[in-house]
Design an enzyme around this catalytic site. Structure first.
Site, mmCIF file in Angstrom:
data_model
loop_
_atom_site.group_PDB
_atom_site.id
_atom_site.type_symbol
_atom_site.label_atom_id
_atom_site.label_comp_id
_atom_site.label_asym_id
_atom_site.label_seq_id
_atom_site.Cartn_x
_atom_site.Cartn_y
_atom_site.Cartn_z
ATOM 1 N N ASP A 64 -135.116 37.567 -33.764
ATOM 2 C CA ASP A 64 -136.306 37.457 -32.918
ATOM 3 C C ASP A 64 -136.539 36.039 -32.386
ATOM 4 O O ASP A 64 -136.933 35.872 -31.231
ATOM 5 C CB ASP A 64 -137.553 38.001 -33.641
ATOM 6 C CG ASP A 64 -137.700 37.472 -35.058
ATOM 7 O OD1 ASP A 64 -136.865 36.639 -35.470
ATOM 8 O OD2 ASP A 64 -138.656 37.873 -35.739
ATOM 9 N N ASP A 73 -135.551 44.583 -38.814
ATOM 10 C CA ASP A 73 -136.982 44.608 -38.513
ATOM 11 C C ASP A 73 -137.309 44.471 -37.034
ATOM 12 O O ASP A 73 -138.431 44.115 -36.666
ATOM 13 C CB ASP A 73 -137.715 43.528 -39.329
ATOM 14 C CG ASP A 73 -137.188 42.129 -39.048
ATOM 15 O OD1 ASP A 73 -136.208 42.001 -38.283
ATOM 16 O OD2 ASP A 73 -137.755 41.161 -39.573
ATOM 17 N N ASP A 88 -132.167 42.263 -41.635
ATOM 18 C CA ASP A 88 -133.461 42.781 -42.090
ATOM 19 C C ASP A 88 -133.837 44.111 -41.419
ATOM 20 O O ASP A 88 -134.728 44.805 -41.905
ATOM 21 C CB ASP A 88 -134.571 41.758 -41.805
ATOM 22 C CG ASP A 88 -134.281 40.409 -42.421
ATOM 23 O OD1 ASP A 88 -133.587 40.366 -43.452
ATOM 24 O OD2 ASP A 88 -134.736 39.398 -41.865
ATOM 25 N N ARG A 141 -137.146 39.762 -45.485
ATOM 26 C CA ARG A 141 -138.391 39.144 -44.989
ATOM 27 C C ARG A 141 -139.590 40.075 -45.194
ATOM 28 O O ARG A 141 -139.804 40.539 -46.292
ATOM 29 C CB ARG A 141 -138.239 38.747 -43.520
ATOM 30 C CG ARG A 141 -137.420 37.490 -43.360
ATOM 31 C CD ARG A 141 -137.767 36.756 -42.124
ATOM 32 N NE ARG A 141 -137.325 37.507 -40.958
ATOM 33 C CZ ARG A 141 -137.630 37.183 -39.717
ATOM 34 N NH1 ARG A 141 -138.376 36.137 -39.480
ATOM 35 N NH2 ARG A 141 -137.193 37.901 -38.713
ATOM 36 N N THR A 145 -129.836 41.140 -37.039
ATOM 37 C CA THR A 145 -130.536 40.754 -38.258
ATOM 38 C C THR A 145 -130.186 41.748 -39.362
ATOM 39 O O THR A 145 -130.130 42.950 -39.113
ATOM 40 C CB THR A 145 -132.070 40.703 -38.110
ATOM 41 O OG1 THR A 145 -132.652 40.642 -39.409
ATOM 42 C CG2 THR A 145 -132.661 41.900 -37.396
ATOM 43 N N ARG A 187 -131.893 25.782 -36.643
ATOM 44 C CA ARG A 187 -132.666 24.691 -36.025
ATOM 45 C C ARG A 187 -132.476 24.678 -34.512
ATOM 46 O O ARG A 187 -131.652 25.380 -33.964
ATOM 47 C CB ARG A 187 -132.191 23.352 -36.583
ATOM 48 C CG ARG A 187 -132.456 23.178 -38.068
ATOM 49 C CD ARG A 187 -132.019 21.808 -38.529
ATOM 50 N NE ARG A 187 -130.630 21.543 -38.169
ATOM 51 C CZ ARG A 187 -129.589 21.966 -38.877
ATOM 52 N NH1 ARG A 187 -129.777 22.676 -39.965
ATOM 53 N NH2 ARG A 187 -128.360 21.697 -38.506
ATOM 54 N N GLY A 191 -129.891 33.012 -38.449
ATOM 55 C CA GLY A 191 -129.073 33.302 -39.632
ATOM 56 C C GLY A 191 -127.913 34.224 -39.281
ATOM 57 O O GLY A 191 -128.038 35.068 -38.397
#
Ligand code: F6P
Length: 386
Positions: A131, A157, A155, A199, A153, A90, A26
């Site tokens: 990741d 994380d 996020d 997430r 990211t 993908r 993303g």
């Protein structure tokens, strides 16, 4: 001492290192700043830089998707969101989905990728990703591809870096949305329930919730009870603050009942996971049901990922891009750049992808929020003496 003409002839004839760069998974605000910094640093080191479009996917169609970059390609992109190289969730080369006899099957196409990498004459690859993409980078490194990583990211994380670029922008965007929601919530004496990304980590919800003056913050690390959320809301109305703002991380969980999610999807370079979403709608419905108050919900979604990166993210992304080129120069393959304030350091990609970073129970932000009266839905609201 050589004369200038000889010097330049030597420079021009010297074989130049060829370095590929790609973005996978993303997008996150700041990707272009990383690309720009790595490419400009590469040019400064005398390298040829190659942009690989659409993540690792690009290596399966090198004629169309691998392009030598010029200075012009990275001009004027520092402040732009998205990625000039394109990206995709993908196409994990180790588990590539193909249709055989009308059926979806997964195939290992990594040898083909490595072959194309060699055929392109590339000496190194800079992989910018989350990741999932970094796990692919690690597997390719184990197959002999000289790769360095840049973590991305929104996020936040990833445990190996104190912060990732894109996170500050996502938090700022969510905070701004909370600012805007206050006036409409107040006018209608409503409860507004806002769903943010992140997430399985509550970093965006926690930081935006505290910065945006939320009354309730629900994060995956602290399972919540709807009764406590409603008690907090009632308390606000009773003391005369006749509206409330609830921030829900998309991965927040009911103490009884767990996670709310949609269908399974590829979220990061071929990795299958459930697509989170729907918690705000559920929480708003439960609050309306239990309290009889007017409630509305909204999902901020990809607004948190789009648009210009903040100053913090531009700077961090620029430092990461530069540091990645330095790792290539120093031959530190299999490593990724990370922020360890005040420094940028490197860690092995292998150790970086091992562990998810979640909000710790000991977080001082949680402690401050609770002392300020913000509810996490895990206990009855604190008494508020006014
Ligand atoms: O990992 C970044 C992220 O934006 C998450 O916060 C979110 O759950 C997911 O990606 C959404 O993925 P997609 O862009 O595929 O909808």
């Amino acid at each position: 001492m050589v004369d200038a003409a000889t010097h330049y002839t030597r420079v021009l004839n010297k074989p130049r290192k060829r370095v590929g760069i790609l973005t996978g998974g993303g997008d996150a605000p700041g990707l272009n700043a990383v690309i720009r910094a790595a490419v400009k640093t590469g040019f400064g080191f005398g390298w040829e830089m190659y942009g690989v479009r659409e993540g690792f996917e690009g290596f399966f169609d090198p004629e169309k998707k691998v392009k030598k970059l010029k200075d012009d390609d990275v001009a004027g992109i520092l402040h732009l969101g998205g990625t000039i190289l394109g990206t995709t969730n993908r196409g994990n080369p180790f588990e590539y989905e193909v249709i055989e006899d009308g059926k979806k099957v997964r195939k290992d196409r990594s040898d083909e990728l490595v072959g194309n990498f060699k055929e392109l004459g590339l000496d190194a690859l800079i992989a910018i990703g989350g990741d999932g993409s970094l796990a692919i980078a690690q597997q390719l490194f184990e197959k002999g591809v000289p790769v360095v990583g840049v973590p991305k990211t929104i996020d936040n994380d990833l445990s190996a870096t104190v912060v990732t670029f894109g996170f500050d922008t996502a938090v700022s965007r969510a905070t701004e949305a909370l600012d805007w929601l206050h006036s409409t919530a107040k006018s209608h004496e409503r409860v507004m329930v806002v769903e943010v990304m992140g997430r399985y980590a509550g970093w965006i919800a926690l930081n935006a919730g505290v910065s945006g003056g939320a009354d309730v913050i629900l994060i995956p690390e602290i399972p919540f009870r709807i009764e406590h959320v409603c008690e907090k809301i009632q308390q606000r109305y009773e003391i005369g603050r006749r509206f409330a703002i609830v921030v829900c991380a998309e991965g927040a969980t009911f103490a009884e009942g767990g996670l709310i999610h949609k269908e399974r999807a590829e979220v990061e370079a071929g990795r299958q996971e459930v697509l989170l979403g729907g918690i705000a709608e559920r929480v708003a419905a439960e609050i309306a049901n239990h309290t009889g108050r007017s409630c509305r919900h909204l999902v901020l979604g990809h607004l948190q990922r789009g648009g210009h990166p903040t100053t913090f993210d531009r700077l961090l992304a620029t430092r990461f891009g530069h540091a990645a080129a330095v790792l290539v120069r120093d031959g530190k393959f299999g490593n990724m750049v990370a922020l360890d304030p005040p420094d940028i350091k490197s860690v092995t990609i292998k150790e970086a992808i091992g562990e998810m970073k979640r909000v710790p129970a000991t977080s001082d932000v949680i402690a401050s929020a609770k002392d300020l009266g913000i509810s996490f839905g895990d206990e009855p609201p604190r008494t508020y003496y006014i």
